[in-house]
Design an enzyme around this catalytic site. Sequence first.
Site, PDB file in Angstrom:
ATOM      1  N   TYR A   5      14.910  31.469   3.128  1.00 54.16           N
ATOM      2  CA  TYR A   5      13.791  32.206   3.713  1.00 54.16           C
ATOM      3  C   TYR A   5      13.981  32.402   5.209  1.00 54.16           C
ATOM      4  CZ  TYR A   5      11.269  31.175  -0.632  1.00 54.16           C
ATOM      5  OH  TYR A   5      10.880  31.081  -1.947  1.00 54.16           O
ATOM      6  N   MET A   8      10.931  24.735  -1.307  1.00 48.55           N
ATOM      7  CA  MET A   8      10.066  23.789  -2.008  1.00 48.55           C
ATOM      8  C   MET A   8      10.845  22.832  -2.907  1.00 48.55           C
ATOM      9  SD  MET A   8       6.732  24.541  -4.405  1.00 48.55           S
ATOM     10  CE  MET A   8       5.789  25.251  -3.053  1.00 48.55           C
ATOM     11  N   ARG A  41     -10.070   0.803  15.352  1.00 45.40           N
ATOM     12  CA  ARG A  41     -10.125   1.398  14.021  1.00 45.40           C
ATOM     13  C   ARG A  41     -11.152   0.587  13.249  1.00 45.40           C
ATOM     14  NH1 ARG A  41      -4.461   2.066  10.851  1.00 45.40           N
ATOM     15  NH2 ARG A  41      -4.831  -0.167  10.538  1.00 45.40           N
ATOM     16  N   LYS A  73       0.843  -1.197   0.000  1.00 44.01           N
ATOM     17  CA  LYS A  73       0.000   0.000   0.000  1.00 44.01           C
ATOM     18  C   LYS A  73       0.879   1.248   0.000  1.00 44.01           C
ATOM     19  CE  LYS A  73      -0.465   0.157   5.042  1.00 44.01           C
ATOM     20  NZ  LYS A  73      -1.409   0.261   6.177  1.00 44.01           N
TER      21      LYS A  73
END
EC number: 5.1.1.1
Length: 372
Positions: free
Chosen positions: A265, A313, A136, A37
């Site tokens: 930054y 980023m 769950r 998964k």
Amino acid sequence: MIRQRAWVEIDQAALVHNVRQFRQYVGPKTNLMAVVKADAYGHGAVRVAQTALQAGADWLAIATLGEGIELREAGITAPILLLGGINSPEEIEAIAHWRLQPTLCSPEQAQLFNDILLKLGKVLPVHLKLDTGMTRLGTPWPQAANFVGLVQSLPQLRLASLYSHLATADDPNTATMLQQQERFAKAIASLRQARLPIPKLHLANSAATLHGQAWHYDMVRVGLGLYGLYPAPHLGDCLDLKPVLTVRAKITQIRTIPPGTGVSYGHQFVSEETMPMAVVGIGYADGVPRNLSNQLEVLLRGQPVRQIGAITMDQMMVDLRGIDDPQVGEVVTLIGQDGDRQITADHWASTLGTISWEILCGFKHRLPRILI
């Protein structure tokens, strides 16, 4: 494939080694389910699934319908367990079409599946999940016999397995884990008392699998361990696992900055002396957490170099002091081996106060996966 500014390397030999380690450990009578998964925890689901099956895995597990369809479209025919909850007619039709095997968590869900499958004229293997303490998905374990009895009475469903999931298998304190196993055993006993069939049973994730044979039942579900990481430090001596994933990036610019220069930054880093620095072509949009800013070390020529300033980023900066004549285009290792040194996802997770699963799943698709 062109090696771009940054990429992920997948060590196929390491993956095969890890699968075979678990295959030998659990023995021939226990099925090995490879959990692929979340794009195989960031490693690439199709390639990992194909390799794991060739190396000895018997089953695959995914979390979403889309993940299962991706595997089937790639030509994978092995049995696939869908772990997530499914409750819409459209999804049920797709599950039947793609020959996936769903998890059923409640009597209502079982009835819905039967009704839709009856209209389709199809019969489907299903896996019943009990909640023994994870709180769950799942039917409460004391209701196991009623749940199994209902499914047995529904003509379009074929009971394939009964399973549960452990909440604390990676904790050195095993009290809760043992309590869940006891509840699972009581649920199984209730089936026998009601003269109901006992299907395939499975309880163990990677951590529980490493606790030994008492946890293996008919099948184990191994995720993190396949990728060469241990679920907890105290389980690190159980098997010889090799990390499968490496993350590398190129230096895109080298600069020398004077004293008092703010970097990135917010100027979280300000140079105290004239120093060389490099811009590296990877950032938080690729999966390098911004919260690692000024806490991260990467490897260049097998030596640790410090990341400086805020991770941006698409890029980050590193301190090149101590590196002789660095060059644009040189490769930096963020996770993996370089020379005698290694950085693991566990290192990042420890720094951030999180888990290695989250780190691995964070590497985005814009980083090409390269099989080595």
